[in-house]
Design an enzyme around this catalytic site. Structure first.
Site, short mmCIF file in Angstrom:
data_model
loop_
_atom_site.label_atom_id
_atom_site.label_comp_id
_atom_site.label_asym_id
_atom_site.label_seq_id
_atom_site.Cartn_x
_atom_site.Cartn_y
_atom_site.Cartn_z
N GLY A 31 0.80 -1.22 0.00
CA GLY A 31 0.00 0.00 0.00
C GLY A 31 0.83 1.27 0.00
O GLY A 31 2.02 1.25 -0.31
N ALA A 32 0.18 2.40 0.36
CA ALA A 32 0.77 3.75 0.27
C ALA A 32 1.29 3.97 -1.15
O ALA A 32 2.47 4.27 -1.37
CB ALA A 32 1.87 3.95 1.31
N HIS A 37 4.36 2.06 -7.75
CA HIS A 37 3.33 1.01 -7.69
C HIS A 37 2.42 1.09 -8.92
O HIS A 37 2.05 0.07 -9.50
CB HIS A 37 2.43 1.18 -6.46
CG HIS A 37 3.11 0.99 -5.15
ND1 HIS A 37 3.37 2.03 -4.28
CD2 HIS A 37 3.59 -0.13 -4.55
CE1 HIS A 37 3.96 1.56 -3.21
NE2 HIS A 37 4.12 0.26 -3.34
N VAL A 176 11.29 3.25 -10.83
CA VAL A 176 10.67 4.54 -11.20
C VAL A 176 11.27 5.59 -10.27
O VAL A 176 11.34 5.40 -9.05
CB VAL A 176 9.14 4.48 -11.04
CG1 VAL A 176 8.51 5.82 -11.43
CG2 VAL A 176 8.56 3.35 -11.90
#
Ligand code: PAF
Length: 286
Positions: A31-32, A37, A176
């Protein structure tokens, strides 16, 4: 986007999708969500009919003095972001459901889990491989997408998939980066303004290593020393956990850089209690 929190419901849904002949991609996460992501989710979107993102902050991969409790959580933001990149199912099980009382089964990739992160975070990769195995069983994917930022994790998962005969294609998405070169990570939010300003030195040191090797440096120790010099000068608030020049398959530290050889240059630097990882993969020129 469908949200599934129940384990049985996830299994039922995954077998239903398989019976319908749909190709499933899974993106395991804690998450976050940030752009890193979302890039994994977009890659999954291109490779499958159904994208399942899992969101589970896995207590098993955190040591007793690590940041499990304060690991960033952003449920509403995550739902919105996952939906915006075409995730079909967000699977977010509860800790008690994943590890009920009496839980005692683990998956360990022995050798690859020992060096680098493994030496500093004992038990970390046992937690990762155990939870990823469980998530694979629960989501029944054809494809799984992970990020290259966690290079050792990526290698360990590939090894595990091969060793345990999971019929899953593992895809690794390149790192990234922020415009100043800092690798995106959920933990970047913990950096103070001063630490954040110094953090791009990690990538600068990796770029320097790439350049040095391209220009003919063949002694890994000299590469490491040069990188450490840059880090000490440009990121004095950081504590260097390791800088390593390794074999890309075994993670063995190299003693010489033979032409044509694939190498992983990896580092971990701690700013206070925030650990940042970064790496580059390169081929030593002929
Ligand atoms: O890379 C991560 O976020 C985690 O280690 C993973 C793969 C989701 C397992 O908890």
């Amino acid at each position: 986007m469908e949200i599934i929190q129940d384990i049985r419901e996830m299994q039922r849904r995954a077998s239903e999708l398989r019976l319908q002949g749909r190709r499933i991609a899974v993106v395991p996460t804690m998450g976050a969500f940030h752009e890193g992501h979302l890039a994994l989710m977009r890659m999954a979107r291109q490779r499958a009919d159904v994208v399942i993102a899992t969101l589970f902050v896995n207590p098993l991969q955190f040591g007793p003095n690590e940041d499990y409790e304060r690991y960033p959580r952003d449920w509403e933001g995550d739902l919105h972001k996952a939906d915006s990149v075409g995730v079909n199912i967000l699977f977010a099980p509860a800790v008690e459901a994943m590890y009920p009382n009496g839980y005692q089964t683990y998956v360990v990739v022995t050798e690859l889990s020992r060096p680098l992160e493994g030496a500093i975070r004992p038990g970390h990769f046992r937690g990762v491989t155990t939870v990823v195995t469980k998530l694979f069983h629960l989501t029944c994917p054809h494809v799984a997408v992970f990020g290259q930022k966690d290079a050792q994790q990526a290698l360990i998962i590939r090894r595990m998939v091969r060793d345990l005969n999971f019929d899953i294609e593992v895809l690794i998405h390149p790192i990234v980066r922020e415009p100043d070169g800092l690798a995106m990570s959920s933990r970047n939010v913990y950096l103070s303004a001063e630490e954040r300003a110094q953090a791009p030195a990690l990538y600068r040191s990796l770029r320097w290593a790439e350049e040095a090797i391209r220009a003919g440096e063949r002694n890994p120790e000299k590469v490491i020393e040069g990188m450490r010099r840059i880090l000490r000068r440009e990121a004095p608030l950081g504590h260097i956990d390791y800088v390593a020049v390794c074999d890309t398959e075994t993670l063995d530290e190299l003693v010489e850089l033979r032409p044509g050889r694939e190498v992983l240059v990896a580092l971990a630097v701690r700013f206070g209690s925030t650990r940042l990882l970064d790496n580059v993969l390169l081929t030593v020129p002929e």
